[in-house]
Design a protein around this motif. Sequence first.
Motif, PDB file in Angstrom:
ATOM      1  N   UNK A 195       0.806  -1.233   0.000  1.00  0.00           N
ATOM      2  CA  UNK A 195       0.000   0.000   0.000  1.00  0.00           C
ATOM      3  C   UNK A 195       0.832   1.272   0.000  1.00  0.00           C
ATOM      4  N   UNK A 196       2.141   1.178   0.152  1.00  0.00           N
ATOM      5  CA  UNK A 196       2.973   2.388   0.194  1.00  0.00           C
ATOM      6  C   UNK A 196       2.749   3.212  -1.070  1.00  0.00           C
ATOM      7  N   UNK A 197       2.571   4.518  -0.888  1.00  0.00           N
ATOM      8  CA  UNK A 197       2.201   5.410  -1.987  1.00  0.00           C
ATOM      9  C   UNK A 197       3.363   6.323  -2.371  1.00  0.00           C
ATOM     10  N   UNK A 198       3.457   6.615  -3.651  1.00  0.00           N
ATOM     11  CA  UNK A 198       4.460   7.550  -4.179  1.00  0.00           C
ATOM     12  C   UNK A 198       3.746   8.637  -4.975  1.00  0.00           C
ATOM     13  N   UNK A 199       3.848   9.866  -4.480  1.00  0.00           N
ATOM     14  CA  UNK A 199       3.185  11.003  -5.131  1.00  0.00           C
ATOM     15  C   UNK A 199       4.205  11.801  -5.949  1.00  0.00           C
ATOM     16  N   UNK A 200       3.985  11.948  -7.258  1.00  0.00           N
ATOM     17  CA  UNK A 200       4.937  12.706  -8.084  1.00  0.00           C
ATOM     18  C   UNK A 200       4.972  14.181  -7.707  1.00  0.00           C
ATOM     19  N   UNK A 201       6.175  14.762  -7.757  1.00  0.00           N
ATOM     20  CA  UNK A 201       6.385  16.171  -7.441  1.00  0.00           C
ATOM     21  C   UNK A 201       6.808  16.927  -8.700  1.00  0.00           C
ATOM     22  N   UNK A 202       6.675  18.231  -8.633  1.00  0.00           N
ATOM     23  CA  UNK A 202       6.966  19.065  -9.800  1.00  0.00           C
ATOM     24  C   UNK A 202       8.424  18.982 -10.241  1.00  0.00           C
ATOM     25  N   UNK A 203       9.330  18.686  -9.298  1.00  0.00           N
ATOM     26  CA  UNK A 203      10.755  18.646  -9.639  1.00  0.00           C
ATOM     27  C   UNK A 203      11.221  17.287 -10.147  1.00  0.00           C
ATOM     28  N   UNK A 204      10.256  16.356 -10.349  1.00  0.00           N
ATOM     29  CA  UNK A 204      10.611  15.040 -10.857  1.00  0.00           C
ATOM     30  C   UNK A 204      10.857  14.003  -9.786  1.00  0.00           C
ATOM     31  N   UNK A 205      10.857  14.413  -8.524  1.00  0.00           N
ATOM     32  CA  UNK A 205      11.001  13.453  -7.422  1.00  0.00           C
ATOM     33  C   UNK A 205       9.616  12.959  -7.014  1.00  0.00           C
ATOM     34  N   UNK A 206       9.600  12.117  -5.980  1.00  0.00           N
ATOM     35  CA  UNK A 206       8.344  11.569  -5.477  1.00  0.00           C
ATOM     36  C   UNK A 206       8.351  11.665  -3.960  1.00  0.00           C
ATOM     37  N   UNK A 207       7.175  11.918  -3.391  1.00  0.00           N
ATOM     38  CA  UNK A 207       6.997  11.872  -1.945  1.00  0.00           C
ATOM     39  C   UNK A 207       6.375  10.507  -1.603  1.00  0.00           C
ATOM     40  N   UNK A 208       7.068   9.754  -0.780  1.00  0.00           N
ATOM     41  CA  UNK A 208       6.685   8.364  -0.529  1.00  0.00           C
ATOM     42  C   UNK A 208       6.237   8.209   0.918  1.00  0.00           C
ATOM     43  N   UNK A 209       5.070   7.574   1.086  1.00  0.00           N
ATOM     44  CA  UNK A 209       4.471   7.428   2.409  1.00  0.00           C
ATOM     45  C   UNK A 209       3.991   5.992   2.595  1.00  0.00           C
ATOM     46  N   UNK A 210       4.348   5.414   3.729  1.00  0.00           N
ATOM     47  CA  UNK A 210       3.920   4.052   4.013  1.00  0.00           C
ATOM     48  C   UNK A 210       4.752   3.452   5.126  1.00  0.00           C
ATOM     49  N   UNK A 211       4.630   2.146   5.291  1.00  0.00           N
ATOM     50  CA  UNK A 211       5.365   1.448   6.353  1.00  0.00           C
ATOM     51  C   UNK A 211       5.890   0.125   5.806  1.00  0.00           C
ATOM     52  N   UNK A 212       7.143  -0.174   6.125  1.00  0.00           N
ATOM     53  CA  UNK A 212       7.780  -1.421   5.715  1.00  0.00           C
ATOM     54  C   UNK A 212       8.248  -2.170   6.964  1.00  0.00           C
ATOM     55  N   UNK A 213       8.285  -3.486   6.865  1.00  0.00           N
ATOM     56  CA  UNK A 213       8.756  -4.285   7.999  1.00  0.00           C
ATOM     57  C   UNK A 213       9.844  -5.257   7.549  1.00  0.00           C
ATOM     58  N   UNK A 214      10.532  -5.815   8.547  1.00  0.00           N
ATOM     59  CA  UNK A 214      11.584  -6.825   8.321  1.00  0.00           C
ATOM     60  C   UNK A 214      12.712  -6.278   7.442  1.00  0.00           C
ATOM     61  N   UNK A 215      13.101  -5.029   7.647  1.00  0.00           N
ATOM     62  CA  UNK A 215      14.140  -4.425   6.814  1.00  0.00           C
ATOM     63  C   UNK A 215      15.500  -4.630   7.479  1.00  0.00           C
ATOM     64  N   UNK A 216      16.258  -5.562   6.948  1.00  0.00           N
ATOM     65  CA  UNK A 216      17.569  -5.891   7.514  1.00  0.00           C
ATOM     66  C   UNK A 216      18.519  -4.718   7.375  1.00  0.00           C
ATOM     67  N   UNK A 217      19.196  -4.378   8.465  1.00  0.00           N
ATOM     68  CA  UNK A 217      20.151  -3.264   8.486  1.00  0.00           C
ATOM     69  C   UNK A 217      19.509  -1.962   8.031  1.00  0.00           C
ATOM     70  N   UNK A 218      18.231  -1.807   8.388  1.00  0.00           N
ATOM     71  CA  UNK A 218      17.483  -0.633   7.938  1.00  0.00           C
ATOM     72  C   UNK A 218      17.954   0.668   8.559  1.00  0.00           C
ATOM     73  N   UNK A 219      18.549   0.588   9.742  1.00  0.00           N
ATOM     74  CA  UNK A 219      19.060   1.794  10.416  1.00  0.00           C
ATOM     75  C   UNK A 219      20.244   1.383  11.286  1.00  0.00           C
ATOM     76  N   UNK A 220      21.321   2.150  11.204  1.00  0.00           N
ATOM     77  CA  UNK A 220      22.512   1.908  12.031  1.00  0.00           C
ATOM     78  C   UNK A 220      23.438   3.109  11.893  1.00  0.00           C
ATOM     79  N   UNK A 221      24.501   3.138  12.713  1.00  0.00           N
ATOM     80  CA  UNK A 221      25.417   4.278  12.712  1.00  0.00           C
ATOM     81  C   UNK A 221      26.789   3.925  12.137  1.00  0.00           C
TER      82      UNK A 221
END
Length: 596
Positions: free
Chosen positions: A180-206
């Motif tokens: 269900x994660x959504x990607x909304x196109x922006x005027x500059x060619x990028x996308x704004x992405x909204x949603x939730x993901x799970x089981x993301x290995x090494x998703x955050x670290x320092x």
Amino acid sequence: MPQYNPPLRDMQFVLHELFNVVDTFRTLPAHADIDVDTVNAVLEEGGKFAAQVVAPINLSGDAEGCALDKTTHEVTPPKGFKEAYAQYVEGGWPALSCDPAFGGQGLPHTVNQCFYEMLNSANQAWTMYPGLSHGAYECLHAHGTDAQKSTYLPKLTSGEWTGTMCLTEPHCGTDLGLLRTKAEPQADGTYKITGAKIFISAGEHDMVDNIIHLVLARLPDAPAGSKGISLFVVPKFLVNADGSLGARNGIYCGGLEHKMGIHANATCQMILDGAVGTLVGQPNKGLAAMFVMMNAARLGVGCQSLGLTEVAYQNAVAYAKDRLQMRALSGVKAPEKAADPIIVHPDVRKMLLTARAYAEGGRALCVYTAMKLDVALNAADADERQEAEDEVALLTPIVKAFITDNGWIATSHCMQVYGGHGFIHEWGMEQYVRDARINMIYEGTNTIQSLDLLGRKVLGDNGKKLKKLGKMVAAFVEEEGVREDMQEFINPLADLGEKVTKLTMEIGMKAMGNPEEVGSAAVDYLRVVGHLVYAYLWARMAKVALDKQDSGDTFYTAKLHTARFYFAKLLPETASLIRTARAGVAPLMAMDEALF
């Protein structure tokens, strides 16, 4: 505390005596100057790094785990992980098989495969931090725009940044068509992405300055199902035009999963709150692009269980030679001791040899598949590339599912060798068992892999890919079948090859009447075909060992003993598997679900 010794001698056997990989490399323009000494030198140094830097923090990392600061959403891996990663980058290891155009060393994937086996033996959880970066690199290398390549690939190659793949969501599992994660196109060619993901290995670290997430999402006008999925690259920190890091992006860790194993890897619940991303490949074609990364990950997961099988075997053997308990049934074997070492007992040997046979068979399969991947990516001839690509496609679900199933069996056996001590954390064996269990689940469960093999790779092309494997096996049988000393290996191999052909035709005919027949037979079928591949590889290894058994090198004596064990004690499993596969779908589906 468990110990690890890189199996360099067996790697060299597989690389140079079994497959003569350098001869294959010489036919590939990108690798024509690679020689045996270079391969061996790289792996020797890689083994030192795995054994001396990464292995010592495996047990402690498992006990400590990762820590999430819920205020800042930052994750801290266990003590020593960041410092080990810095040494990994300093040594140039991330760049081993990457394109020189982006700062890579351009070595074959085959060499990288062997290096990663050693890393996985040493510390699977740590290895997962850089591991998925290779898949992200391959995906962007194949499908990224020039701007994306120039922005991300040099940093992924150097290891200064790491990568992830953000696929599944709480309600999805493997059925990504439901995301269900959504990607909304922006005027500059990028996308704004909204949603939730799970089981993301090494998703955050320092451990690095930036993390590059590859995210599946839907465009506003996307069709339903898997045909409406697009792929986006979403960095943790936005990247300025000059390559410097900009503002923090709207993607962060909302929670850490509390897991059975791989405690030292940050398995994250990732929240995307208007995160800025750019499209990778074509709109609504993201799943096809992502399969580059997914297939790389599936091969990598097989390598994870190979690594665990090897290190569990090494430690179980050392324990069995040292642990005294009871006397051998045939009489005292160590009269100077209070009891005999448990390695004298037949069932202990069975467990040890099971692990050894699965480790050495898995190594041969992983190296062979990586060698064919090098051909698929680098051969000058298009037909040769396609042949190799087809072979890799057939073998990928076998690498992922068969090796990980065997890794679970092997690590469990090795823990059993320890008796009660195997259940205690400080010995290390129970961690290998826990870590091995996830490998049968993620990157597509082994049932998914089995359906892929039987449904897509075999029945989907009317057995074209499988027939090529069959011809290769048949050619070896014909060539070596005249040797008396090869009969104990050739006869069961030839017999299983014929049985696989008949079983495949039978399932295919039944599936024409009821597609559920594929689902009922697939898991057993993959294991049968996995054994066919192993039997072929073990027969080839036995041939080399027979030819060199008079050299005085006991390595070949041990190889022959292990081959004979495999054919006598493990391959016969196929008889029951074929029978259960033929039992069909009726025993599974006849009972009304209300009766469960």
